[in-house]
Design a protein around this motif. Sequence first.
Motif, mmCIF file in Angstrom:
data_model
loop_
_atom_site.group_PDB
_atom_site.id
_atom_site.type_symbol
_atom_site.label_atom_id
_atom_site.label_comp_id
_atom_site.label_asym_id
_atom_site.label_seq_id
_atom_site.Cartn_x
_atom_site.Cartn_y
_atom_site.Cartn_z
ATOM 1 N N PRO A 1 -10.251 -3.376 1.437
ATOM 2 C CA PRO A 1 -10.201 -2.308 2.453
ATOM 3 C C PRO A 1 -9.112 -2.511 3.495
ATOM 4 C CG PRO A 1 -12.086 -3.759 2.836
ATOM 5 C CD PRO A 1 -11.518 -4.144 1.503
ATOM 6 N N ALA A 2 -8.519 -3.720 3.554
ATOM 7 C CA ALA A 2 -7.454 -3.962 4.529
ATOM 8 C C ALA A 2 -6.112 -3.408 4.071
ATOM 9 C CB ALA A 2 -7.331 -5.462 4.797
ATOM 10 N N ILE A 3 -6.018 -3.006 2.807
ATOM 11 C CA ILE A 3 -4.760 -2.510 2.262
ATOM 12 C C ILE A 3 -4.785 -0.993 2.230
ATOM 13 C CG2 ILE A 3 -3.186 -2.533 0.292
ATOM 14 C CD1 ILE A 3 -4.387 -5.205 -0.521
ATOM 15 N N HIS A 4 -3.772 -0.385 2.812
ATOM 16 C CA HIS A 4 -3.662 1.068 2.835
ATOM 17 C C HIS A 4 -2.241 1.467 2.462
ATOM 18 C CE1 HIS A 4 -7.534 1.459 4.979
ATOM 19 N NE2 HIS A 4 -7.138 0.407 5.679
ATOM 20 N N LEU B 1 -1.614 -2.841 -6.625
ATOM 21 C CA LEU B 1 -2.517 -3.411 -7.619
ATOM 22 C C LEU B 1 -3.916 -3.461 -7.004
ATOM 23 C CD1 LEU B 1 -0.298 -6.367 -8.896
ATOM 24 C CD2 LEU B 1 -0.618 -4.131 -9.954
ATOM 25 N N LYS B 2 -4.822 -2.680 -7.549
ATOM 26 C CA LYS B 2 -6.150 -2.546 -6.948
ATOM 27 C C LYS B 2 -6.941 -3.854 -6.996
ATOM 28 C CE LYS B 2 -5.294 1.789 -6.208
ATOM 29 N NZ LYS B 2 -5.060 2.333 -4.869
ATOM 30 N N PRO C 1 1.847 8.199 -0.018
ATOM 31 C CA PRO C 1 1.299 8.328 -1.374
ATOM 32 C C PRO C 1 2.235 7.819 -2.468
ATOM 33 C CG PRO C 1 0.900 10.330 -0.108
ATOM 34 C CD PRO C 1 1.822 9.478 0.719
ATOM 35 N N ARG C 2 3.527 7.797 -2.194
ATOM 36 C CA ARG C 2 4.481 7.337 -3.210
ATOM 37 C C ARG C 2 4.336 5.853 -3.513
ATOM 38 N NH1 ARG C 2 9.931 9.496 -0.545
ATOM 39 N NH2 ARG C 2 8.792 8.666 1.269
ATOM 40 N N PHE C 3 3.682 5.110 -2.615
ATOM 41 C CA PHE C 3 3.504 3.684 -2.824
ATOM 42 C C PHE C 3 2.220 3.356 -3.597
ATOM 43 C CE2 PHE C 3 6.646 3.677 0.495
ATOM 44 C CZ PHE C 3 7.393 2.534 0.252
ATOM 45 N N GLU C 4 1.401 4.357 -3.865
ATOM 46 C CA GLU C 4 0.146 4.126 -4.571
ATOM 47 C C GLU C 4 0.364 3.448 -5.915
ATOM 48 O OE1 GLU C 4 -3.026 4.480 -3.968
ATOM 49 O OE2 GLU C 4 -3.040 5.506 -2.036
#
Length: 277
Positions: A20-23, A34-35, A27-30
């Motif tokens: 949850p600390a990663i945002h 790496l989930k 949107p282009r960086f989605e």
Amino acid sequence: MSEAASQSPGWRPATYYPDPAIHALDPRFEKYWLKLSAVERLTTGLRWAEGPVWFGDGRYLLCSDIPNNRIIKWEEETGAVSIYRKPSNFANGHTRDRQGRLITCEHGGRRVTRTEYDGSITVLMDSFNGKRLNSPNDVVVKSDGSIWFTDPVFGLLGNYEGYKAEPELDMNVYRIDGATGKASIVAEGVLVRTGCAFRRMKRFSMSSNRAAYRRARSSPMTCRPAATPSPTSAFSSMPAPARPTACVPTSTATCGAAGAWAIRSWTASSSMRPTAY
């Protein structure tokens, strides 16, 4: 240090994926996120960490602890943290050349050096036209082997991250030819800029430091006349490299006053080795 003591009030280790600390602010960086990765604190106790560089072949990370005049080593396999070099001449930025050797910017030595395979140190550049460099800050190696680095005055402003002295040169960006060793200026009188990299779009880019800018404004350095082309126009007219040279590992390391951090992937396909673009 206990786990509880090593955590800052605003951060806790992730207990699930995605962290949850990663945002992704854009949107282009989605697609680059790496989930199955998480933010980790690698070490604390550093007064001011800078210049992380990953050695995928050795599975270790180096970073500078500038005020403590040392380079720190973190080993991925064991998590052990040790001193790689002390004194380090107030080393700041690091990178690796095309042969895998460590390239270092030294505030205290006012030079750029290369660490050879046997551990000996070669001085690549410490002056230009008979005048000493200021305090080389960050560095990147291009695909043709040339070395590009920034040279602000921050290491000359006091004895905290270097040795107080009067600058002899403007804050320029330099290029060292990989074949001949000849040095040249690629951008003159550059304020504020510190970090540097080659982007995929074949352009050289730099990061900005507003706090450093405020300090530099009070320094005795004289900038180039306003008629000199701005860094923006100078960079847009630079010849594009054959291909960018940034080495991006599967993990991303960052440094700061709170210590060294990393975002690592735990997927089976992650080799933790750099990829050269």
